[in-house]
Design a protein around this motif. Structure first.
Motif, PDB file in Angstrom:
ATOM      1  N   VAL A 210      33.701  45.844  24.401  1.00 56.91           N
ATOM      2  CA  VAL A 210      34.374  44.925  25.610  1.00 56.91           C
ATOM      3  C   VAL A 210      35.474  45.898  26.025  1.00 56.91           C
ATOM      4  N   LEU A 211      35.779  45.624  27.263  1.00 56.63           N
ATOM      5  CA  LEU A 211      37.107  46.293  28.068  1.00 56.63           C
ATOM      6  C   LEU A 211      37.792  45.387  28.783  1.00 56.63           C
ATOM      7  N   ILE A 212      39.088  45.752  28.320  1.00 55.90           N
ATOM      8  CA  ILE A 212      39.935  44.761  29.040  1.00 55.90           C
ATOM      9  C   ILE A 212      40.620  45.750  30.230  1.00 55.90           C
ATOM     10  N   CYS A 213      40.642  45.090  31.212  1.00 55.71           N
ATOM     11  CA  CYS A 213      40.577  46.010  32.344  1.00 55.71           C
ATOM     12  C   CYS A 213      42.112  45.306  32.880  1.00 55.71           C
ATOM     13  N   ARG A 214      42.835  46.280  33.310  1.00 53.88           N
ATOM     14  CA  ARG A 214      44.399  46.159  33.851  1.00 53.88           C
ATOM     15  C   ARG A 214      44.981  44.737  32.903  1.00 53.88           C
ATOM     16  N   GLY A 215      44.861  44.744  31.786  1.00 57.60           N
ATOM     17  CA  GLY A 215      45.473  43.733  30.897  1.00 57.60           C
ATOM     18  C   GLY A 215      44.970  42.329  31.156  1.00 57.60           C
ATOM     19  N   GLU A 216      44.054  42.228  32.312  1.00 57.32           N
ATOM     20  CA  GLU A 216      43.866  40.696  32.564  1.00 57.32           C
ATOM     21  C   GLU A 216      42.273  40.397  32.385  1.00 57.32           C
ATOM     22  N   LEU A 217      41.455  41.163  33.130  1.00 61.40           N
ATOM     23  CA  LEU A 217      40.008  40.720  32.963  1.00 61.40           C
ATOM     24  C   LEU A 217      39.575  41.309  31.755  1.00 61.40           C
ATOM     25  N   VAL A 218      38.726  40.352  30.972  1.00 62.19           N
ATOM     26  CA  VAL A 218      37.950  40.944  29.978  1.00 62.19           C
ATOM     27  C   VAL A 218      36.571  41.058  30.313  1.00 62.19           C
ATOM     28  N   LEU A 219      36.004  42.244  30.250  1.00 60.71           N
ATOM     29  CA  LEU A 219      34.501  42.414  30.464  1.00 60.71           C
ATOM     30  C   LEU A 219      33.781  42.599  29.219  1.00 60.71           C
ATOM     31  N   ARG A 220      32.832  41.896  29.013  1.00 60.03           N
ATOM     32  CA  ARG A 220      31.581  42.080  27.815  1.00 60.03           C
ATOM     33  C   ARG A 220      30.863  42.863  28.204  1.00 60.03           C
ATOM     34  N   ASN A 221      30.635  43.846  27.525  1.00 58.32           N
ATOM     35  CA  ASN A 221      29.438  44.677  27.536  1.00 58.32           C
ATOM     36  C   ASN A 221      29.310  44.992  29.107  1.00 58.32           C
ATOM     37  N   PRO A 222      30.085  45.503  29.710  1.00 61.25           N
ATOM     38  CA  PRO A 222      30.057  45.478  31.352  1.00 61.25           C
ATOM     39  C   PRO A 222      29.193  46.628  31.508  1.00 61.25           C
ATOM     40  N   THR A 223      28.432  46.653  32.608  1.00 66.61           N
ATOM     41  CA  THR A 223      27.678  48.012  33.444  1.00 66.61           C
ATOM     42  C   THR A 223      28.686  48.720  33.976  1.00 66.61           C
ATOM     43  N   ARG A 225      28.556  49.574  36.865  1.00 66.42           N
ATOM     44  CA  ARG A 225      29.082  49.283  38.199  1.00 66.42           C
ATOM     45  C   ARG A 225      30.186  48.174  38.062  1.00 66.42           C
ATOM     46  N   GLN A 226      30.060  47.268  37.071  1.00 68.42           N
ATOM     47  CA  GLN A 226      31.142  46.211  36.934  1.00 68.42           C
ATOM     48  C   GLN A 226      32.510  46.994  36.537  1.00 68.42           C
ATOM     49  N   ILE A 227      32.375  48.233  35.820  1.00 73.08           N
ATOM     50  CA  ILE A 227      33.806  48.928  35.383  1.00 73.08           C
ATOM     51  C   ILE A 227      34.322  49.552  36.576  1.00 73.08           C
ATOM     52  N   ALA A 228      33.275  49.913  37.650  1.00 78.46           N
ATOM     53  CA  ALA A 228      33.881  50.608  38.757  1.00 78.46           C
ATOM     54  C   ALA A 228      34.454  49.699  39.655  1.00 78.46           C
ATOM     55  N   GLU A 229      33.819  48.385  39.608  1.00 79.63           N
ATOM     56  CA  GLU A 229      34.464  47.415  40.569  1.00 79.63           C
ATOM     57  C   GLU A 229      35.757  47.086  40.137  1.00 79.63           C
ATOM     58  N   CYS A 230      35.925  46.727  38.762  1.00 78.01           N
ATOM     59  CA  CYS A 230      37.274  46.194  38.181  1.00 78.01           C
ATOM     60  C   CYS A 230      38.291  47.334  38.308  1.00 78.01           C
ATOM     61  N   LEU A 231      37.970  48.538  38.295  1.00 78.67           N
ATOM     62  CA  LEU A 231      39.008  49.526  38.509  1.00 78.67           C
ATOM     63  C   LEU A 231      39.424  49.805  39.672  1.00 78.67           C
ATOM     64  N   GLY A 232      38.491  49.422  40.737  1.00 77.50           N
ATOM     65  CA  GLY A 232      38.676  49.350  41.971  1.00 77.50           C
ATOM     66  C   GLY A 232      38.347  50.865  42.546  1.00 77.50           C
ATOM     67  N   PHE A 233      37.492  51.522  41.500  1.00 76.62           N
ATOM     68  CA  PHE A 233      36.948  53.074  42.173  1.00 76.62           C
ATOM     69  C   PHE A 233      36.401  53.367  43.613  1.00 76.62           C
ATOM     70  N   GLY A 313      39.433  65.344  51.543  1.00 76.88           N
ATOM     71  CA  GLY A 313      39.070  64.391  52.097  1.00 76.88           C
ATOM     72  C   GLY A 313      37.759  63.774  51.691  1.00 76.88           C
ATOM     73  N   ALA A 314      37.055  64.363  51.201  1.00 78.06           N
ATOM     74  CA  ALA A 314      35.817  63.616  50.891  1.00 78.06           C
ATOM     75  C   ALA A 314      35.653  62.341  50.058  1.00 78.06           C
ATOM     76  N   GLN A 315      35.084  61.228  50.118  1.00 77.53           N
ATOM     77  CA  GLN A 315      35.119  59.995  49.494  1.00 77.53           C
ATOM     78  C   GLN A 315      34.084  60.101  48.781  1.00 77.53           C
ATOM     79  N   VAL A 316      34.017  59.394  47.418  1.00 84.89           N
ATOM     80  CA  VAL A 316      33.021  59.450  46.427  1.00 84.89           C
ATOM     81  C   VAL A 316      32.844  57.915  45.866  1.00 84.89           C
ATOM     82  N   MET A 317      31.745  57.601  46.226  1.00 88.45           N
ATOM     83  CA  MET A 317      31.201  56.268  45.497  1.00 88.45           C
ATOM     84  C   MET A 317      30.729  56.131  44.166  1.00 88.45           C
ATOM     85  N   ILE A 318      31.354  55.651  43.342  1.00 88.06           N
ATOM     86  CA  ILE A 318      31.146  55.707  41.731  1.00 88.06           C
ATOM     87  C   ILE A 318      30.050  54.748  41.693  1.00 88.06           C
TER      88      ILE A 318
END
Ligand SMILES: Cc1cc2nc3c(=O)[nH]c(=O)nc-3n(C[C@H](O)[C@H](O)[C@H](O)COP(=O)(O)OP(=O)(O)OC[C@H]3O[C@@H](n4cnc5c(N)ncnc54)[C@H](O)[C@@H]3O)c2cc1C
Length: 567
Positions: A210-223, A225-233, A313-318
Motif C-alpha cells: 500500500v502506498l500512501i501518497c502525499r498523506g491523502e491518496l491510498v493506493l493499493r498494490n499500485p502499478t 504508472r499509478q505511482i508516477a501519476e500520483c506523485l506528478g512525475f 533541460g531534457a524532459q523525462v517521462m517516467i
C-alpha cells in the motif's frame, strides 16, 4: 529533526542532522555577494512577511528563492506534526532536485521573519545553472545532497507499507529508489502497531503493498504508472508539441543522448517505460566504467546522469513506454501507453534489452518473490544470511555472485557451460575462485521451483551425471543475458536475424531497397533504415554490451541528429 517552532530568538542555521556524512555547508551553502548579484539579474527582489508561505508541499513549478534579509523555514508536513528540515538565512537558497524536473515540492517554504528575497522563476533558474558554472556547482550539489538527506531520513511525501514476502513491495521500492524519490517504509512483517493504520484505511492482505501518497491518496498494490501519476512525475511535461528529438529508453545510452542533445540546445523528450537506469541500474557495482576506479553502483551512475539531463533541460517521462512508432509520414509520431501521440522530428531508439528468463513453467509465480533480475542493495537486504543462487556465466552474473557473497550465507553460481573462462572477465573469475563463500557449479541448470507465496525450494540438475539436487533456497538471481526490446517498433526498422536493429554500414543495399530508403545519401553511422531514426546501445546490432559503449553511442547519435535536422 525537531518540531516547527517560530520564535523571536535568532534561529539555528538548521536542525537537520546529516545522515549521509555530507558537510552542512555543502547542503546549505551561503552564497557570496558577487554570486547573489549574478542571481539578482535573473529574478526580482520582493519583501516577504512573517508566516507567508512561498511554496507548499505538492505545489509544482515552484520558484527558487534566495534570502537577502530574514529567515525562511523549510517544513515537511507530516501526520504527527510538522518537521522543521532547515532554516535558510541571508545568502542561502531554497530548492532540491524536484526544482530541476518541475515536479511537485516535497516541503513547505514559509517566512519565519519579515525580510527580503530574490524570487527566480524555474525557467530562469534552469538558465542560470546552465550558464553560470560556479553557481551551478553550488546549487546542484546542494540540491543533490538535500535529496540524499531526505532519502536517508525517509522524508518524502510517500509512505510504503509492504512485506518482504510480497513481489509488489520489491517492485515499488525499486521504482521509488530508481526515481530517487524519498519514502518512508513500514515493514508489515515486523511492525505490529501498524494494524491500526491498516484498519483505518480498510486494507486487507491482498492490497499489499500500500502506498500512501502525499498523506491523502491510498493506493493499493499500485502499478508504476499509478505511482508516477500520483506523485506528478510527468505533469509538467507538454506531450503535444513537436520535439527536435524523442529518445525512447532512459538507460545509459538514452540518458547520454539526452545529456548531449539538451546541452547542445535541442528540445528533448525522453520516454521511459519503467524508471531511469536500464540494465545498468540493476548492477550493484560497475567497476570498468572509465573514471570510477573504486567502482560505482549502476543506480548512482545513472541517477547522476538523470539529474544531469534535467539540468540541461531534457524532459523525462517516467512509467510511460512507447507502444508504437508511426513511421509512414513525417514528423514521426510515437504512441505511448496512455496520453496523446508524441510527434518527433528525429528519434533515438535506446530501448536496450530485456533479461532472458528461465524456461520453467511456474517462473512468473516467483518473479520478485524469490526470482530477481537485478542484484542491488535492495535485493541484498532480502536475503542476508541465507543461501542464494546466481545463474549465468557473464560479467553481470560474476558481479552479482561477488556482491551477494558479502551478505549471503553462501552463493551457488550455476552455469550451463563447462566453465567461465569464455564468458567472464578474468578479474571476476579470480574473485570467485578466491571466495570461499561462492561455489561454482558448472554444467548445471535449474529444473524446478517450489513455494507458496514465495520461493521456498529449488531443484537443479547436473547435466553431466543427470543427478537432481533439491535445496531449501529462497532467492535466485537470474543473469543469463538479454534479448533486444524492439516489439513496439513493429517492422518500422530493419533488424538482424537475432532481432537487433541494423544501422549505418550494416544496412546492405538490399536492406535499403526493401525498406524503401528515400534519400540519395546512405544512412549515417547509427542511423536505422528509417531516415532520422537512430538506434544506440544494447538494442543495436553489433553493439558491445557495455555501459561505456552505450554512453558513447548516445553521444555520437546526437551529432547526426543535428545533421538530419539541417537537411
Ligand atoms: C546486472 C548487470 C550488470 C552489468 N554490469 C556491467 C558492468 O559492470 N559494466 C558494463 O560496462 N556493463 C555492464 N552491464 C551491461 C550494461 O548495463 C548495458 O550494456 C547497458 O545498460 C546498456 O544500456 P542501454 O541504454 O543500451 O540499454 P538498457 O540499459 O537496457 O536500457 C534500456 C531502457 O529502455 C527502457 N525501455 C525499453 N522499452 C521501452 C519502451 N518501449 N518505451 C520506453 N522505454 C523503454 C527500459 O526500461 C530501460 O530503462 C550490466 C548489465 C546488467 C544487467
Amino acid at each position: 529533526m525537531s518540531d516547527t517552532h517560530v520564535s523571536d530568538a535568532p534561529p539555528p542555521q538548521t536542525s537537520l542532522k546529516s545522515l549521509t556524512g555530507q558537510p552542512l555547508d555543502h547542503i546549505f551553502p551561503t552564497l557570496t555577494p558577487a554570486q547573489i548579484a549574478r542571481i539578482d539579474a535573473h529574478g526580482r527582489r520582493r519583501m516577504v512577511r512573517r508566516g507567508e508561505v512561498l511554496a507548499n508541499q505538492g505545489d509544482s513549478g515552484v520558484p527558487f528563492y534566495v534570502v537577502i534579509r530574514g529567515y525562511l523555514d523549510i517544513v515537511k508536513p507530516s501526520g504527527s506534526g510538522d518537521v522543521l528540515l532547515a532554516v535558510h538565512g541571508p545568502g542561502q537558497f531554497t530548492g532540491e532536485v524536484n526544482m530541476l524536473s518541475g515536479r511537485r515540492a516535497l516541503a513547505r517554504a514559509q517566512v519565519r521573519e519579515d525580510g527580503e528575497v530574490i524570487e527566480v522563476e524555474r525557467e530562469q533558474m534552469l538558465m542560470l545553472v546552465q550558464t553560470d558554472s560556479e553557481i551551478s556547482e553550488i546549487v546542484l550539489r546542494a540540491f543533490i545532497f538535500r535529496r540524499l538527506e531526505m532519502i536517508a531520513h525517509g522524508l518524502g511525501d510517500v509512505v510504503l507499507l509492504g512485506s518482504t514476502h510480497c513481489a509488489g513491495t520489491l517492485r515499488v521500492k525499486e521504482f521509488l529508489t530508481r526515481n530517487g524519490h524519498p519514502y518512508a517504509y513500514i515493514d508489515l512483517d515486523r511492525d505490529a502497531d501498524v494494524q491500526l493504520l491498516l484498519d483505518r484505511f480498510n486494507i486487507v492482505p491482498n492490497d499489499v503493498p500500500v502506498l500512501i501518497c502525499r498523506g491523502e491518496l491510498v493506493l493499493r498494490n499500485p502499478t508504476n504508472r499509478q505511482i508516477a501519476e500520483c506523485l506528478g512525475f510527468n505533469e509538467s511535461i507538454d506531450q503535444t508539441h513537436i520535439r527536435d528529438v524523442v529518445i525512447v529508453g532512459a538507460g545509459p545510452s538514452g540518458l547520454a543522448a539526452a545529456v548531449y542533445a539538451a546541452s547542445e540546445g535541442l528540445d528533448v523528450l525522453v520516454l521511459e517505460s519503467n524508471a531511469p537506469g536500464g540494465q545498468a541500474g540493476s548492477s550493484s557495482k560497475i567497476e570498468n566504467y572509465l573514471g570510477f576506479p573504486m567502482g560505482i553502483s549502476g543506480n548512482e551512475l545513472t541517477g547522476r546522469a538523470y539529474t544531469q539531463a534535467q539540468k540541461f533541460g531534457a524532459q523525462v517521462m517516467i512509467a510511460q513506454g512507447a507502444t508504437k512508432l508511426s513511421c509512414d509520414r513525417k514528423p514521426y509520431a510515437i504512441e505511448v501507453e496512455s496520453g496523446p501521440r508524441i510527434p518527433a522530428r528525429t528519434i533515438i531508439i535506446a530501448t536496450g534489452a530485456e533479461y532472458r528468463k528461465l524456461s520453467i513453467d511456474n517462473l512468473d509465480e516467483f518473479e520478485n518473490a524469490g526470482v530477481y533480475y537485478g542484484a542491488t542493495f535492495i535485493e541484498a537486504q532480502l536475503c542476508g544470511g541465507e543461501d542464494v543462487i546466481v545463474i549465468g556465466g557473464g560479467n553481470s552474473a560474476g558481479q552479482a555472485a561477488v556482491f551477494m557473497a558479502q551478505t549471503a550465507k553462501h552463493v551457488h553460481l550455476l552455469v550451463r557451460s563447462t566453465g567461465l573462462a569464455d564468458s567472464m572477465s578474468r578479474y571476476l573469475i579470480r574473485r570467485i575462485e578466491d571466495n570461499p563463500n561462492i561455489t561454482l557449479r558448472t554444467s548445471t541448470e535449474i529444473v524446478g521451483l517450489e513455494g507458496r507465496e514465495h520461493l521456498e525450494r529449488v531443484q537443479w540438475r547436473d547435466n553431466r551425471t543427470g543427478d537432481l539436487d533439491t535445496r531449501e533456497i529462497r532467492h535466485i538471481f537470474v543473469m543469463t543475458g538479454a534479448a533486444p526490446t524492439t516489439r513496439w517498433l513493429d517492422g518500422c526498422v530493419t533488424v538482424d536475424p537475432r532481432g537487433f536493429i541494423k544501422t549505418g554500414m550494416d544496412l546492405t543495399p538490399d536492406d535499403l531497397t526493401a525498406a524503401k530508403w528515400p534519400l540519395p545519401r546512405a544512412p549515417h553511422l547509427l542511423e536505422t533504415s528509417l531516415p532520422g531514426v537512430f538506434a544506440v546501445g544494447d538494442v543495436r546490432g553489433g553493439n558491445i554490451k557495455r555501459v561505456a559503449s552505450a554512453v558513447g553511442e548516445g553521444a555520437i547519435a546526437v551529432a547526426f541528429v543535428h545533421q538530419v535536422l539541417h537537411e
